[in-house]
Design an enzyme around this catalytic site. Structure first.
Site, PDB file in Angstrom:
ATOM      1  N   LYS A 202       0.842  -1.211   0.000  1.00  0.00           N
ATOM      2  CA  LYS A 202       0.000   0.000   0.000  1.00  0.00           C
ATOM      3  C   LYS A 202       0.874   1.258   0.000  1.00  0.00           C
ATOM      4  CE  LYS A 202      -4.254  -1.844   0.558  1.00  0.00           C
ATOM      5  NZ  LYS A 202      -5.541  -1.503  -0.063  1.00  0.00           N
ATOM      6  N   GLU A 273      -5.728  -1.096   7.794  1.00  0.00           N
ATOM      7  CA  GLU A 273      -5.876  -1.966   6.613  1.00  0.00           C
ATOM      8  C   GLU A 273      -6.053  -3.436   6.981  1.00  0.00           C
ATOM      9  OE1 GLU A 273      -5.747  -0.506   3.423  1.00  0.00           O
ATOM     10  OE2 GLU A 273      -6.663  -2.433   2.944  1.00  0.00           O
ATOM     11  N   ASP A 296      -9.226   1.933   5.338  1.00  0.00           N
ATOM     12  CA  ASP A 296      -9.255   1.855   3.872  1.00  0.00           C
ATOM     13  C   ASP A 296     -10.312   0.869   3.375  1.00  0.00           C
ATOM     14  OD1 ASP A 296      -7.084   0.572   1.319  1.00  0.00           O
ATOM     15  OD2 ASP A 296      -8.326   2.366   1.280  1.00  0.00           O
ATOM     16  N   ASP A 297     -10.489  -0.251   4.083  1.00  0.00           N
ATOM     17  CA  ASP A 297     -11.442  -1.263   3.609  1.00  0.00           C
ATOM     18  C   ASP A 297     -12.883  -0.773   3.728  1.00  0.00           C
ATOM     19  OD1 ASP A 297      -9.071  -3.137   5.145  1.00  0.00           O
ATOM     20  OD2 ASP A 297      -9.536  -3.453   3.029  1.00  0.00           O
ATOM     21  N   ASN A 449     -10.725  -9.634  -3.610  1.00  0.00           N
ATOM     22  CA  ASN A 449      -9.319  -9.904  -3.932  1.00  0.00           C
ATOM     23  C   ASN A 449      -8.812 -11.084  -3.112  1.00  0.00           C
ATOM     24  OD1 ASN A 449      -8.822  -7.558  -5.642  1.00  0.00           O
ATOM     25  ND2 ASN A 449      -9.135  -6.373  -3.775  1.00  0.00           N
ATOM     26  N   ASN A 494     -10.643  -0.783  -7.308  1.00  0.00           N
ATOM     27  CA  ASN A 494      -9.776  -1.079  -6.165  1.00  0.00           C
ATOM     28  C   ASN A 494      -9.498   0.215  -5.410  1.00  0.00           C
ATOM     29  OD1 ASN A 494      -7.118  -1.428  -4.708  1.00  0.00           O
ATOM     30  ND2 ASN A 494      -7.456  -3.520  -5.456  1.00  0.00           N
TER      31      ASN A 494
HETATM   32  N1  LIG Z   1     -11.755  -3.944  -4.394  1.00  0.00           N
HETATM   33  C1  LIG Z   1     -11.423  -3.352  -3.284  1.00  0.00           C
HETATM   34  O1  LIG Z   1     -10.923  -2.210  -3.279  1.00  0.00           O
HETATM   35  C2  LIG Z   1     -11.681  -4.053  -1.965  1.00  0.00           C
HETATM   36  C3  LIG Z   1     -11.670  -3.310  -0.788  1.00  0.00           C
HETATM   37  C4  LIG Z   1     -11.920  -3.972   0.430  1.00  0.00           C
HETATM   38  C5  LIG Z   1     -12.152  -5.338   0.446  1.00  0.00           C
HETATM   39  N2  LIG Z   1     -12.132  -6.021  -0.736  1.00  0.00           N
HETATM   40  C6  LIG Z   1     -12.357  -7.457  -0.754  1.00  0.00           C
HETATM   41  O2  LIG Z   1     -13.662  -7.737  -0.303  1.00  0.00           O
HETATM   42  C7  LIG Z   1     -13.685  -9.015   0.313  1.00  0.00           C
HETATM   43  C8  LIG Z   1     -14.407  -8.907   1.635  1.00  0.00           C
HETATM   44  O3  LIG Z   1     -13.710  -8.021   2.476  1.00  0.00           O
HETATM   45  P1  LIG Z   1     -14.368  -7.688   3.924  1.00  0.00           P
HETATM   46  O4  LIG Z   1     -13.372  -6.929   4.715  1.00  0.00           O
HETATM   47  O5  LIG Z   1     -15.727  -7.092   3.745  1.00  0.00           O
HETATM   48  O6  LIG Z   1     -14.506  -9.177   4.495  1.00  0.00           O
HETATM   49  P2  LIG Z   1     -15.436  -9.696   5.685  1.00  0.00           P
HETATM   50  O7  LIG Z   1     -14.906 -11.014   6.036  1.00  0.00           O
HETATM   51  O8  LIG Z   1     -15.548  -8.637   6.725  1.00  0.00           O
HETATM   52  O9  LIG Z   1     -16.905  -9.870   5.023  1.00  0.00           O
HETATM   53  C9  LIG Z   1     -17.192 -10.861   4.085  1.00  0.00           C
HETATM   54  C10 LIG Z   1     -18.706 -10.852   3.913  1.00  0.00           C
HETATM   55  O10 LIG Z   1     -19.072 -11.729   2.852  1.00  0.00           O
HETATM   56  C11 LIG Z   1     -20.124 -12.588   3.290  1.00  0.00           C
HETATM   57  N3  LIG Z   1     -20.059 -13.856   2.592  1.00  0.00           N
HETATM   58  C12 LIG Z   1     -19.199 -14.878   2.803  1.00  0.00           C
HETATM   59  N4  LIG Z   1     -19.496 -15.901   1.979  1.00  0.00           N
HETATM   60  C13 LIG Z   1     -20.583 -15.519   1.222  1.00  0.00           C
HETATM   61  C14 LIG Z   1     -21.355 -16.120   0.188  1.00  0.00           C
HETATM   62  N5  LIG Z   1     -21.073 -17.337  -0.226  1.00  0.00           N
HETATM   63  N6  LIG Z   1     -22.388 -15.421  -0.337  1.00  0.00           N
HETATM   64  C15 LIG Z   1     -22.675 -14.176   0.095  1.00  0.00           C
HETATM   65  N7  LIG Z   1     -21.958 -13.519   1.061  1.00  0.00           N
HETATM   66  C16 LIG Z   1     -20.925 -14.201   1.612  1.00  0.00           C
HETATM   67  C17 LIG Z   1     -19.881 -12.748   4.779  1.00  0.00           C
HETATM   68  O11 LIG Z   1     -21.082 -13.157   5.428  1.00  0.00           O
HETATM   69  C18 LIG Z   1     -19.469 -11.326   5.168  1.00  0.00           C
HETATM   70  O12 LIG Z   1     -20.624 -10.550   5.353  1.00  0.00           O
HETATM   71  C19 LIG Z   1     -12.235  -9.484   0.397  1.00  0.00           C
HETATM   72  O13 LIG Z   1     -11.953 -10.361  -0.678  1.00  0.00           O
HETATM   73  C20 LIG Z   1     -11.441  -8.199   0.171  1.00  0.00           C
HETATM   74  O14 LIG Z   1     -10.195  -8.450  -0.473  1.00  0.00           O
HETATM   75  C21 LIG Z   1     -11.920  -5.423  -1.934  1.00  0.00           C
HETATM   76  O1  LIG Z   2      -5.748  -4.545  -0.975  1.00  0.00           O
HETATM   77  C1  LIG Z   2      -6.473  -4.393  -1.965  1.00  0.00           C
HETATM   78  O2  LIG Z   2      -6.161  -4.701  -3.126  1.00  0.00           O
HETATM   79  C2  LIG Z   2      -7.832  -3.771  -1.849  1.00  0.00           C
HETATM   80  C3  LIG Z   2      -8.479  -3.927  -0.498  1.00  0.00           C
HETATM   81  O3  LIG Z   2      -7.880  -3.141   0.488  1.00  0.00           O
HETATM   82  C4  LIG Z   2      -8.642  -5.361  -0.041  1.00  0.00           C
HETATM   83  O4  LIG Z   2      -8.506  -5.561   1.186  1.00  0.00           O
HETATM   84  O5  LIG Z   2      -8.941  -6.180  -0.906  1.00  0.00           O
HETATM   85 MG   LIG Z   3      -7.704  -4.057   2.353  1.00  0.00          MG
END
Ligand SMILES: NC(=O)c1ccc[n+]([C@@H]2O[C@H](COP(=O)([O-])OP(=O)(O)OC[C@H]3O[C@@H](n4cnc5c(N)ncnc54)[C@H](O)[C@@H]3O)[C@@H](O)[C@H]2O)c1
Ligand SMILES: O=C(O)C[C@H](O)C(=O)O
Ligand SMILES: [Mg+2]
Length: 525
Positions: A202, A273, A296-297, A449, A494
């Site tokens: 990051k 993060e 950030d998330d 991701n 992202n």
């Molecule tokens: N693109 C981005 O910028 C970005 C940013 C933040 C997080 N993310 C990604 O998002 C994902 C989740 O992050 P988070 O911090 O919210 O995780 P988290 O563990 O806090 O939440 C995951 C959620 O998904 C739900 N879930 C799990 N299995 C499921 C299914 N089969 N069907 C429907 N819902 C389901 C869970 O119940 C929970 O509510 C991770 O892969 C992370 O890398 C991407």
């Molecule tokens: O780390 C990344 O690529 C985006 C986000 O913060 C994540 O947790 O997936």
């Molecule tokens: Mg993250």
């Protein structure tokens, strides 16, 4: 939006050259001599030291005689990188990605000036290596990959010591800190101390995309143990071999760290993060009024997703004010999914007025137990504001726990957004159901991701929903050849397109806190 993001990345490159060259050690006082300089990536120039400096700094005889210019060193590195690409062609993707990460990491550990120049000039090629998705693989294999320490580690064993430990960091000034406890690394779960790869990646994006001074950034790992049994049994595991701390014992560690860091650097900005959901919200609430910090998330993702949702309205050829009419299905009710819905709801309320929102709730939220409704037993308080079952806009027949396909078939959403961490759940049936969307250009955002955790691939989205979709993913996918010379354009949704700007803007403004309004503004810019 994300194309603008890229432009911003490119724009920053030009700005960055000015900023970066202004901040990178030019004629500065170096208090080191001889081999200490060669072993310090902040000051080392390798064979680039001219004879005068070799004499003055006690380097004469410690380097091969020939002086190789910065530009020649740059070409030499790029040649070795391209040669690696050529010689690993056809090898498994993970093997190639880790080999590329290693050659970049060795340069990072040896000569930061050359490393960041190379990274800035080749950001589109190298971001997927030093950042998502490869950084996830690096975290999973960190025990075997670890060579040279980078950043600081504060563990449960350091309780009571942090106020003195913080002075062990060699830089007198720190502007930007990225902090993790390793509890939810991307979609890979609890990786304990190995999650340090995320703050490092990051902060590389802060330097490359926002021109932060690499001598004023600090990656930090709070090692409070891990619930990952495989790591606890791994002989190469470098962290505390104990179960993850919980409750007040856990919070006391974070409290002590935040006090220590702001005692030494009162204006340091801290980005939280990859904390598991319960601590992501708790720490944001606990610190955001006292320190210049953000999660950030929750917030970075929300900003990027809102930008994408607004961009999707534009891509559907509609006025931005139509955003309030978008039907949006979010799959994943964790820190990211709730963050996105919270910001999207604020935007809808701002655009249409609160009473309109109550009447026509445009959001459907699903988690691992299906559709979240007011009938959910023991509903997570964070998800409660988005539970279906209120307002006149109810669509009959969708009860508690309804499946994703049922919801799509009933709602015909304009947007399907995934933040579940579960790869492939936007399967053929789900994607084909999206053909019935009320939008001529349905948006599919597979934001989880790393790549294997993406709710679907770009290829499947275009194949099963159709070539008119708006597609974005958290990890990069190549554009899709649709035949007849048509291209299915893939965007990257992202938070890397937002957090560098949030950090830099807060730093330049001397912000004492980071408000929701700043994030809204960043997403609408
Ligand atoms: N693109 C981005 O910028 C970005 C940013 C933040 C997080 N993310 C990604 O998002 C994902 C989740 O992050 P988070 O911090 O919210 O995780 P988290 O563990 O806090 O939440 C995951 C959620 O998904 C739900 N879930 C799990 N299995 C499921 C299914 N089969 N069907 C429907 N819902 C389901 C869970 O119940 C929970 O509510 C991770 O892969 C992370 O890398 C991407
Ligand atoms: O780390 C990344 O690529 C985006 C986000 O913060 C994540 O947790 O997936
Ligand atoms: Mg993250």
């Amino acid at each position: 939006m994300w194309r603008i993001g890229r432009a911003a990345l490119v724009l920053n490159r030009r700005q960055h050259t000015r900023l970066f060259s202004a901040s990178i050690p030019g004629p500065c006082i170096v208090h080191k001599r001889g081999a200490d300089i060669l072993h310090d990536p902040w000051f080392n120039k390798d064979t680039g030291f001219p004879l005068t400096e070799r004499d003055r700094l006690g380097l004469r005889g410690l380097l091969p005689p020939r002086i190789i210019s910065f530009e020649q060193q740059y070409e030499r590195f790029m040649e070795s990188y391209r040669s690696l690409e050529k010689h690993t062609r056809g090898a498994p993707t993970n093997v190639v990605s880790l080999a590329k990460w290693r050659i970049l990491n060795r340069l990072h550990d040896r000569n930061e000036t050359l490393y960041y120049r190379v990274l800035i000039d080749n950001i589109e090629d190298f971001a997927p290596i030093i950042y998502t998705p490869t950084v996830g693989l690096v975290c999973q294999n960190y025990g075997g990959l670890f060579r040279r320490p980078r950043g600081m580690y504060f563990s449960a064993k350091d309780k009571g010591e942090m106020m003195s430990m913080i002075y062990n960091w060699p830089s007198p000034q720190v502007d930007m800190i990225v902090l993790t406890d390793g509890s939810r690394i991307l979609g890979l779960g609890d990786l304990g101390v190995q999650g340090i790869g995320i703050p490092i990646g990051k902060l590389d994006m802060y330097v490359a995309a926002a021109g932060m001074n690499p001598q004023r950034i600090l990656p930090v790992m709070l090692d409070v143990g891990t619930s990952n049994q495989k790591l606890l049994e791994d002989r190469l595991y470098l962290g505390l071999r104990q179960p993850r701390l919980e409750g007040e014992e856990y919070l006391s560690i974070v409290d002590e760290f935040m006090e220590a860091v702001h005692t030494r650097w009162p204006k340091a900005i801290v980005q939280f993060e990859d904390f598991q959901m319960k601590w992501a919200f708790e720490t944001l609430h606990r610190y955001r009024k006292r320190f210049c910090m953000f999660n950030d998330d929750i917030q970075g993702t929300a900003g990027v997703a809102l930008a994408g949702l607004l961009g999707a309205v534009r891509a559907q050829g509609r006025p931005l004010s139509d955003f309030v009419k978008q039907k949006i299905v979010v799959v994943g009710a964790g820190s990211a999914g709730i963050g996105v819905l919270t910001m999207a709801k604020q935007a809808v309320s701002r655009m249409a007025g609160n009473n309109e929102m109550a009447a026509n709730n445009p959001f459907w939220l699903l988690d691992k137990d299906g559709l979240v409704t007011k009938d959910r037993k023991n509903i997570d308080p964070a998800a409660a504001p988005f539970a279906r079952g209120f307002g006149l806009g109810e669509i009959d027949g969708l009860g508690e726990g309804a499946s994703l396909v049922e919801v799509i078939k009933k709602v015909k959403p304009h947007v399907l957004l995934g933040l579940s961490g579960v790869g492939g759940i936007f399967n053929e049936e789900v994607l084909k159901a999206m053909r019935e969307s009320d939008s001529a250009r349905p948006a599919i955002f597979a934001m989880s991701n790393p790549t294997a955790n993406a709710e679907c691939t770009a290829a499947d989205a275009f194949k099963y929903t159709g070539e008119h979709i708006v597609f974005a993913s958290g990890s990069p996918f190549e554009n899709i050849k649709l035949g007849n010379g048509k291209i299915g354009h893939v965007n990257q949704a992202n938070n890397m397109y937002l957090f560098p700007g949030i950090g830099l803007g807060s730093l330049l403004a001397g912000a004492r806190s980071i408000s929701d309004g700043m994030l809204q503004a960043a997403s609408e810019w």
